[in-house]
Scaffold this motif. Structure first.
Motif, short mmCIF file in Angstrom:
data_model
loop_
_atom_site.label_atom_id
_atom_site.label_comp_id
_atom_site.label_asym_id
_atom_site.label_seq_id
_atom_site.Cartn_x
_atom_site.Cartn_y
_atom_site.Cartn_z
N GLY A 45 0.84 -1.19 0.00
CA GLY A 45 0.00 0.00 0.00
C GLY A 45 0.87 1.24 0.00
O GLY A 45 2.10 1.17 0.16
N TRP A 46 0.23 2.39 -0.17
CA TRP A 46 0.98 3.64 -0.31
C TRP A 46 1.57 4.14 1.00
O TRP A 46 2.54 4.91 0.99
CB TRP A 46 0.07 4.73 -0.90
CG TRP A 46 0.01 4.67 -2.39
CD1 TRP A 46 -0.99 4.17 -3.16
CD2 TRP A 46 1.04 5.11 -3.29
NE1 TRP A 46 -0.66 4.27 -4.50
CE2 TRP A 46 0.58 4.86 -4.60
CE3 TRP A 46 2.29 5.69 -3.12
CZ2 TRP A 46 1.33 5.16 -5.73
CZ3 TRP A 46 3.04 6.01 -4.23
CH2 TRP A 46 2.56 5.75 -5.52
N GLU A 47 1.07 3.70 2.13
CA GLU A 47 1.56 4.23 3.40
C GLU A 47 3.04 3.94 3.58
O GLU A 47 3.84 4.83 3.91
CB GLU A 47 0.75 3.65 4.56
CG GLU A 47 1.12 4.26 5.91
CD GLU A 47 0.20 3.81 7.03
OE1 GLU A 47 0.70 3.33 8.05
OE2 GLU A 47 -1.04 3.95 6.86
N LYS A 48 3.45 2.68 3.38
CA LYS A 48 4.86 2.32 3.53
C LYS A 48 5.71 2.99 2.45
O LYS A 48 6.86 3.39 2.70
CB LYS A 48 5.03 0.81 3.45
CG LYS A 48 4.38 0.06 4.60
CD LYS A 48 5.07 0.39 5.92
CE LYS A 48 4.50 -0.45 7.06
NZ LYS A 48 5.13 -0.09 8.37
N ALA A 49 5.15 3.11 1.25
CA ALA A 49 5.90 3.75 0.16
C ALA A 49 6.19 5.21 0.49
O ALA A 49 7.31 5.71 0.29
CB ALA A 49 5.11 3.63 -1.14
N LEU A 50 5.20 5.92 1.02
CA LEU A 50 5.40 7.32 1.37
C LEU A 50 6.40 7.46 2.50
O LEU A 50 7.24 8.38 2.50
CB LEU A 50 4.06 7.94 1.75
CG LEU A 50 3.04 8.08 0.60
CD1 LEU A 50 1.69 8.53 1.14
CD2 LEU A 50 3.54 9.05 -0.46
N ASP A 51 6.34 6.57 3.48
CA ASP A 51 7.31 6.62 4.58
C ASP A 51 8.74 6.45 4.04
O ASP A 51 9.67 7.10 4.51
CB ASP A 51 7.00 5.53 5.61
CG ASP A 51 5.79 5.87 6.46
OD1 ASP A 51 5.39 7.05 6.48
OD2 ASP A 51 5.24 4.95 7.10
N ALA A 52 8.88 5.57 3.04
CA ALA A 52 10.21 5.35 2.47
C ALA A 52 10.70 6.59 1.73
O ALA A 52 11.90 6.94 1.79
CB ALA A 52 10.17 4.14 1.54
N LEU A 53 9.80 7.26 1.04
CA LEU A 53 10.19 8.49 0.34
C LEU A 53 10.60 9.59 1.32
O LEU A 53 11.61 10.27 1.13
CB LEU A 53 9.05 8.98 -0.55
CG LEU A 53 8.72 8.12 -1.77
CD1 LEU A 53 7.48 8.64 -2.48
CD2 LEU A 53 9.91 8.07 -2.74
N PHE A 54 9.83 9.75 2.40
CA PHE A 54 10.17 10.77 3.38
C PHE A 54 11.45 10.43 4.14
O PHE A 54 12.16 11.34 4.60
CB PHE A 54 9.01 10.97 4.37
CG PHE A 54 7.93 11.87 3.85
CD1 PHE A 54 8.14 13.23 3.72
CD2 PHE A 54 6.70 11.35 3.46
CE1 PHE A 54 7.15 14.06 3.23
CE2 PHE A 54 5.70 12.18 2.97
CZ PHE A 54 5.93 13.54 2.85
#
Length: 496
Positions: free
Chosen positions: A98-107
């Motif tokens: 899902g996008w939650e983990k992906a966004l955390d990785a980007l930040f």
């Protein structure tokens, strides 16, 4: 990986023409030293150079760039993971569900040093993952709650300013987090002439009447085919915009079908043909195409929201809205090419152009030249030219009771004088293929007298004549006496 805490603005890429102000604003955002994750929105219609600008910015700052093409959510996450692993030089991409983990990785890229993160075509991702803006807001909130010294500079971009505004305004959870909103627009007409390498002002007007200031039209769509001079313009039209083997031939159709998908496209084409033919008011358009005023108004609203049309109030009758086509290529298509496409596709471009050449001058270039004159008045004219600070320029019509007709003024300039806004600074006529004479000046004086009689403060209003071919000696003499402002093609491109 991003360089260590450099705050100096990187130099603009050599291949990025102009865009000085856009680059400065973007670099100011990306090099903001505050210890807090920030958000920027960048929008611009296709072909205007938005992606090229963002790719150059990411490269200059050692940042991460991801092009969010329309795809299923799982496919987008897989592509993002692969790009991020390549960027971070990790052997194996992460597996996100899902996008939650992906966004955390980007930040996480901004935890130890400033990090540029660009997600291009963000609305395409939202189309498949409607909860993405809320998840992004949640990622920002987590950073705040944890008190992390995170300096991620996230840039989200989208093709249409209208779509980006809908995503990030009003009830959007991200409303209020944005610290920069940047719109990448076409080049102004002077920039466009330099971009195409055109020295002749008259040729520059003609080329701009076809392709406007869209940078991709030169490189991607005509493969750097530039008119070699004024005598090459006709041949250039035949080998580019009227040539079905060249991508520019198909671009106008793509513009309409890609943007006007919420209205009947056949009606959209008819409306554009009517506007290109000089019908600029809703009633006039409805009468021209035989449609109801309600249907026409709906189509005008849709194409206006997509920035295919501009609706502008009449300079003397604010309740009257006139429409003009925003993209010159669309105007060229519907005034010149649309009725003759079959012949063009049969490779008879020269025959078609011979038939429509006079129409191009009168229906396409003449109103386009008038619009360039209005742009000159508001963006390039010196304060001394009209005795005030120009703020807006429009077309105006006024009734002439004596002649029982209406008189048109092509360039009506209003602005500020001594701190008083809205003053009528100038009233002008614009003629593309006509040498202007003293009778044009007399016409302007008559219009100004009618305005004064109607209650308009016109005692200090300056008459102006704009011509693509020149002025008579008598009118030049009147200019020497300070009775009129004259603007030819050379002044349009190089003077104040």
């Amino acid at each position: 990986m991003p360089p260590a805490d450099a705050t100096a603005h990187p130099a603009k890429h050599d291949r990025l023409f102009d865009r000085e102000s856009e680059w400065a604003e973007l670099m100011g955002f990306l090099r903001d030293p505050q210890p807090k994750a920030t958000l920027a929105l960048v929008s611009g219609q296709p072909r205007h150079g938005k992606t090229f600008l963002l790719e150059a910015a990411a490269q200059a700052t050692g940042g991460f760039y991801f092009d969010g093409k329309a795809a299923a959510e799982k496919e987008s996450l897989r592509r993002l993971a692969e790009r991020l692993a390549e960027y971070a030089r990790e052997p194996n991409p992460p597996h996100w569900h899902g996008w939650e983990k992906a966004l955390d990785a980007l930040f996480a890229l901004g935890d130890r040093q400033p990090a540029t993160v660009v997600i291009d075509d963000f609305p395409d991702l939202v189309g498949q993952s409607p909860a993405l803006p809320s998840m992004l807001y949640g990622a920002y909130r987590r950073l705040d709650r944890e008190g992390r010294d995170n300096r991620t500079r996230l840039v989200l971009s989208g093709g249409s300013p209208a779509i980006m505004k809908r995503l990030f305004s009003g009830p959007s959870p991200l409303h209020g987090l944005t610290s920069l909103e940047l719109v990448v627009r076409p080049f102004g007409y002077r920039q466009a002439a330099r971009f195409w390498g055109i020295d002749s002002p008259r040729l520059a007007v003609q080329v701009h009447a076809v392709v406007g200031g869209v940078p991709a039209y030169r490189g991607d769509l005509v493969c750097d085919d530039v008119p070699s001079g004024p005598d090459d313009f006709d041949a250039w039209v035949c080998r580019t915009v009227l040539n079905p083997r060249v991508p520019l031939f198909w671009e106008a159709r793509y513009l309409l079908e890609g943007q006007a998908d919420h209205a009947d496209r056949a009606l959209c084409h008819s409306v554009l043909v009517a506007i290109a033919d000089g019908r600029s008011t809703p009633g006039g358009i409805a009468d021209r195409i035989g449609a109801s005023l309600g249907d026409v108004s709906h189509v005008l609203a849709v194409m206006g929201n997509q920035q295919l049309l501009y609706g502008e109030p009449d300079a003397f009758r604010p309740g009257l809205t006139r429409y003009r086509i925003a993209e010159p290529l669309l105007a060229f298509e519907h005034a010149v090419a649309w009725p003759h496409r079959a012949r063009c596709e049969q490779e008879d471009a020269a025959g078609v152009w011979h038939r429509v050449r006079a129409t191009f001058d009168s229906v396409v270039v003449a109103p386009h030249f008038a619009q360039l004159c209005r742009d000159w008045a508001t963006h390039h004219a010196a304060r001394e030219t009209f005795g005030g600070e120009p703020r807006q320029a429009a077309r105006g019509t006024i009734a002439d009771p004596g002649g029982r007709t209406r008189l048109d003024a092509d360039v009506v300039v209003r602005g500020s004088v001594g701190g008083v806004p809205g003053r009528l600074l100038s009233v002008g006529l614009a003629r593309w293929n006509e040498t202007l004479d003293v009778h044009h000046l007399e016409r302007l004086r008559h219009i100004m007298s009618l305005l004064a009689a109607s209650g308009e403060y016109a005692r200090q209003t300056v008459p102006a004549c704009y011509s693509g071919v020149g002025f008579s000696s008598e009118l030049r003499a009147a200019e020497g006496r300070g009775e009129v402002v004259l603007v030819g093609a050379d002044r349009l491109y190089h003077g104040e």
